[in-house]
Write an enzyme that holds these catalytic residues in place. Structure first.
Site, PDB file in Angstrom:
ATOM      1  N   HIS A  41      -3.529   6.992   2.176  1.00 21.15           N
ATOM      2  CA  HIS A  41      -4.007   5.696   1.917  1.00 21.15           C
ATOM      3  C   HIS A  41      -5.207   5.410   2.401  1.00 21.15           C
ATOM      4  CE1 HIS A  41      -4.226   1.583   1.044  1.00 21.15           C
ATOM      5  NE2 HIS A  41      -3.931   0.910   2.267  1.00 21.15           N
ATOM      6  N   CYS A  55       1.011  -1.155  -0.212  1.00 23.59           N
ATOM      7  CA  CYS A  55      -0.023  -0.120   0.084  1.00 23.59           C
ATOM      8  C   CYS A  55       0.688   1.356  -0.014  1.00 23.59           C
ATOM      9  CB  CYS A  55      -0.938   0.217   1.091  1.00 23.59           C
ATOM     10  SG  CYS A  55      -1.866  -1.512   1.244  1.00 23.59           S
ATOM     11  N   ASN A  85     -10.431  -0.306   0.297  1.00 31.22           N
ATOM     12  CA  ASN A  85      -8.921  -0.383   0.272  1.00 31.22           C
ATOM     13  C   ASN A  85      -8.432  -0.941  -1.030  1.00 31.22           C
ATOM     14  OD1 ASN A  85      -6.308  -0.702   0.827  1.00 31.22           O
ATOM     15  ND2 ASN A  85      -6.288  -1.451   2.739  1.00 31.22           N
TER      16      ASN A  85
HETATM   17  O1  UT7 Z   1      -3.708  -1.470   3.521  1.00 39.17           O
HETATM   18  C1  UT7 Z   1      -2.866  -1.883   4.764  1.00 39.17           C
HETATM   19  C2  UT7 Z   1      -3.126  -1.237   5.947  1.00 39.17           C
HETATM   20  N1  UT7 Z   1      -4.207  -1.776   6.763  1.00 39.17           N
HETATM   21  C3  UT7 Z   1      -4.598  -1.176   7.623  1.00 39.17           C
HETATM   22  O2  UT7 Z   1      -4.381   0.007   7.821  1.00 39.17           O
HETATM   23  C4  UT7 Z   1      -5.858  -1.837   8.314  1.00 39.17           C
HETATM   24  C5  UT7 Z   1      -5.864  -1.464  10.061  1.00 39.17           C
HETATM   25  N2  UT7 Z   1      -6.653  -2.009  10.725  1.00 39.17           N
HETATM   26  C6  UT7 Z   1      -8.208  -1.711  10.676  1.00 39.17           C
HETATM   27  O3  UT7 Z   1      -8.498  -0.845   9.892  1.00 39.17           O
HETATM   28  C7  UT7 Z   1      -9.087  -2.104  11.757  1.00 39.17           C
HETATM   29  O4  UT7 Z   1      -8.115  -2.886  12.750  1.00 39.17           O
HETATM   30  C8  UT7 Z   1     -10.005  -3.316  11.110  1.00 39.17           C
HETATM   31  C9  UT7 Z   1     -11.045  -2.405  10.189  1.00 39.17           C
HETATM   32  C10 UT7 Z   1      -9.185  -4.198  10.182  1.00 39.17           C
HETATM   33  C11 UT7 Z   1     -10.720  -4.003  12.249  1.00 39.17           C
HETATM   34  O5  UT7 Z   1     -11.324  -3.108  13.228  1.00 39.17           O
HETATM   35  P1  UT7 Z   1     -11.124  -3.428  14.660  1.00 39.17           P
HETATM   36  O6  UT7 Z   1     -12.209  -1.967  15.410  1.00 39.17           O
HETATM   37  O7  UT7 Z   1      -9.583  -3.134  14.953  1.00 39.17           O
HETATM   38  O8  UT7 Z   1     -11.901  -4.538  14.982  1.00 39.17           O
HETATM   39  P2  UT7 Z   1     -11.306  -5.725  15.754  1.00 39.17           P
HETATM   40  O9  UT7 Z   1     -10.236  -6.484  14.916  1.00 39.17           O
HETATM   41  O10 UT7 Z   1     -10.867  -5.160  17.175  1.00 39.17           O
HETATM   42  O11 UT7 Z   1     -12.501  -6.527  16.189  1.00 39.17           O
HETATM   43  C12 UT7 Z   1     -13.667  -6.007  16.899  1.00 39.17           C
HETATM   44  C13 UT7 Z   1     -14.810  -7.260  16.839  1.00 39.17           C
HETATM   45  C14 UT7 Z   1     -14.320  -8.650  16.743  1.00 39.17           C
HETATM   46  O12 UT7 Z   1     -15.126  -9.266  17.718  1.00 39.17           O
HETATM   47  P3  UT7 Z   1     -14.909  -9.787  19.258  1.00 39.17           P
HETATM   48  O13 UT7 Z   1     -13.599 -10.423  19.228  1.00 39.17           O
HETATM   49  O14 UT7 Z   1     -14.708  -8.422  19.978  1.00 39.17           O
HETATM   50  O15 UT7 Z   1     -16.231 -10.305  19.679  1.00 39.17           O
HETATM   51  C15 UT7 Z   1     -14.175  -9.208  15.754  1.00 39.17           C
HETATM   52  O16 UT7 Z   1     -14.380 -10.773  15.449  1.00 39.17           O
HETATM   53  O17 UT7 Z   1     -15.359  -7.295  15.438  1.00 39.17           O
HETATM   54  C16 UT7 Z   1     -15.478  -8.630  14.921  1.00 39.17           C
HETATM   55  N3  UT7 Z   1     -15.105  -8.294  13.618  1.00 39.17           N
HETATM   56  C17 UT7 Z   1     -16.370  -8.381  12.660  1.00 39.17           C
HETATM   57  N4  UT7 Z   1     -17.642  -8.084  12.902  1.00 39.17           N
HETATM   58  C18 UT7 Z   1     -18.515  -8.021  11.893  1.00 39.17           C
HETATM   59  C19 UT7 Z   1     -13.959  -8.363  12.786  1.00 39.17           C
HETATM   60  N5  UT7 Z   1     -14.350  -8.360  11.373  1.00 39.17           N
HETATM   61  C20 UT7 Z   1     -15.905  -8.058  11.299  1.00 39.17           C
HETATM   62  C21 UT7 Z   1     -16.707  -8.171  10.382  1.00 39.17           C
HETATM   63  N6  UT7 Z   1     -18.112  -7.968  10.561  1.00 39.17           N
HETATM   64  N7  UT7 Z   1     -16.534  -7.925   9.048  1.00 39.17           N
END
Ligand code: UT7
Length: 332
Positions: A257, A116, A287
């Site tokens: 990005h 990216c 993305n």
């Molecule tokens: O391009 C390269 C650079 N990439 C990035 O910059 C990505 C950076 N990271 C992010 O943008 C975020 O970390 C994400 C969007 C990937 C995830 O968001 P988050 O707020 O960090 O969510 P999380 O991983 O902490 O997950 C929170 C909850 C989890 O459930 P529990 O464990 O709290 O029960 C996940 O299982 O959300 C759940 N979850 C989802 N729920 C519904 C994860 N993905 C999904 C989904 N739909 N698609």
């Protein structure tokens, strides 16, 4: 500028999307997710997904043609093509296919892989060839079809990525419009975001084993990459601004990005930049990796929001891990 060196101008942009859009609601029929979760956690509303007949080369060529035509050049004017991509049609490189497709017969062409950050690294690489007087007109393309390498059963990654291509033409000129840049890598965090090759041993003759394998779907430690982005991106922008003798409020536009709206908001807050100056189009595209910055740039240029003379700060970040920033003034 040192005597004998050329300056760099940014004189044209283009972008291209594949036709099919996949909305959050449609995705919630593929994995256990919802429009509410995706929109509120990321700002993404839909992404474009290439079908089996669509290729990276064709999409990149379309963006390239747009950039060359808005630069008022012809493909014959281009000396160098840098294609930033992590999802080539051919591992030997796809840039030469783009060169052939657009008829840039004089141009040398090669791929550059920095995930990216690829577009930002490509712009900096192109600038070195221009500043040394080696090349006059350079086409930098960021293009990715990440949907090829997404695990459609993994809701933590498949909701994020989409396909697209964007391009700019950079040209040698007297007054340098590349105001500053920084590039960084930290391979100790490599395991946070991968599209890794896995292989099995293939015995050939006694004592000689070769390997045969493939790339496996994208894996990401989202929380770790998020933490990395919100600390490193403002830092690299502040450093680049400082070295250029500028401050954030000198910038007309911030193009990051397009990974997550929450990252954009956090960086803008840290730099004290109002939301109106922060370019965001992830609601439409998700993305798109190396393509995300040049697509956003091209859309803002075509809408007439970015005008000649405007100062733009860009920052790419992602797998590697890699991150970097470019400050530029738009136009001839
Ligand atoms: O391009 C390269 C650079 N990439 C990035 O910059 C990505 C950076 N990271 C992010 O943008 C975020 O970390 C994400 C969007 C990937 C995830 O968001 P988050 O707020 O960090 O969510 P999380 O991983 O902490 O997950 C929170 C909850 C989890 O459930 P529990 O464990 O709290 O029960 C996940 O299982 O959300 C759940 N979850 C989802 N729920 C519904 C994860 N993905 C999904 C989904 N739909 N698609």
């Amino acid at each position: 500028m040192i005597n004998g060196e050329a300056g760099v101008a940014f004189i044209g942009s283009g972008s291209a999307q594949v036709e099919t859009a996949l909305s959050n609601d449609m995705l919630s029929r593929v994995v256990d997710t919802s429009d509410e979760w995706i929109s509120s956690r990321t700002g993404i509303g839909q992404r474009h997904v290439a079908n089996g007949d669509e290729s990276l080369a064709v999409l990149a060529a379309q963006a390239a043609k747009g950039a060359i035509s808005t630069a008022n050049l012809t493909p014959d004017d281009i000396d160098l093509i840098i294609l930033a991509t992590s999802t080539p049609d051919d591992l030997f490189g796809t840039a030469c296919q783009v060169q052939a497709a657009i008829g840039a017969t004089r141009a040398v062409a090669f791929d550059l892989t920095a995930a990216c950050s690829g577009f930002v690294f490509g712009v900096v690489t192109a600038a070195q060839f221009i500043r040394t007087g080696t090349y006059q007109n350079v086409l930098v393309i960021g293009a990715d079809l990440l949907s090829r390498w997404v695990d459609w059963e993994d809701r933590t990654t498949c909701v994020l990525f989409g396909d697209g291509a964007g391009a700019v033409v950079m040209q040698a000129c007297d007054r340098d419009r590349l105001l500053g840049f920084e590039m960084h890598s930290d391979g100790t965090l490599n395991g946070c975001l991968n599209l890794a090759y896995t292989a099995q041993s293939v015995p050939l003759v006694d004592g000689v084993t070769a390997q045969k394998g493939t790339f496996t779907a994208i894996t990401m430690n989202g929380r770790e990459v998020y933490r990395f982005a919100v600390s490193r991106v403002p830092e690299v922008l502040e450093k680049t601004l400082f070295h250029a003798g500028l401050v954030a409020s000198d910038m007309d536009w911030l193009i990051l990005h397009q990974a997550n709206q929450r990252i954009l908001d956090a960086v803008a807050k840290r730099l004290n930049l109002p939301a109106e100056r922060v370019v965001s189009n992830m609601a439409k595209h998700g993305n798109t990796s190396a393509a995300s910055i040049p697509i956003a740039l091209d859309e803002w240029v075509r809408m007439g929001k970015i005008q000649p003379g405007h100062k733009i700060a860009m920052s790419g970040f992602g797998a590697g891990l890699t991150w970097g920033a470019v400050l530029l003034e738009w136009g001839r």
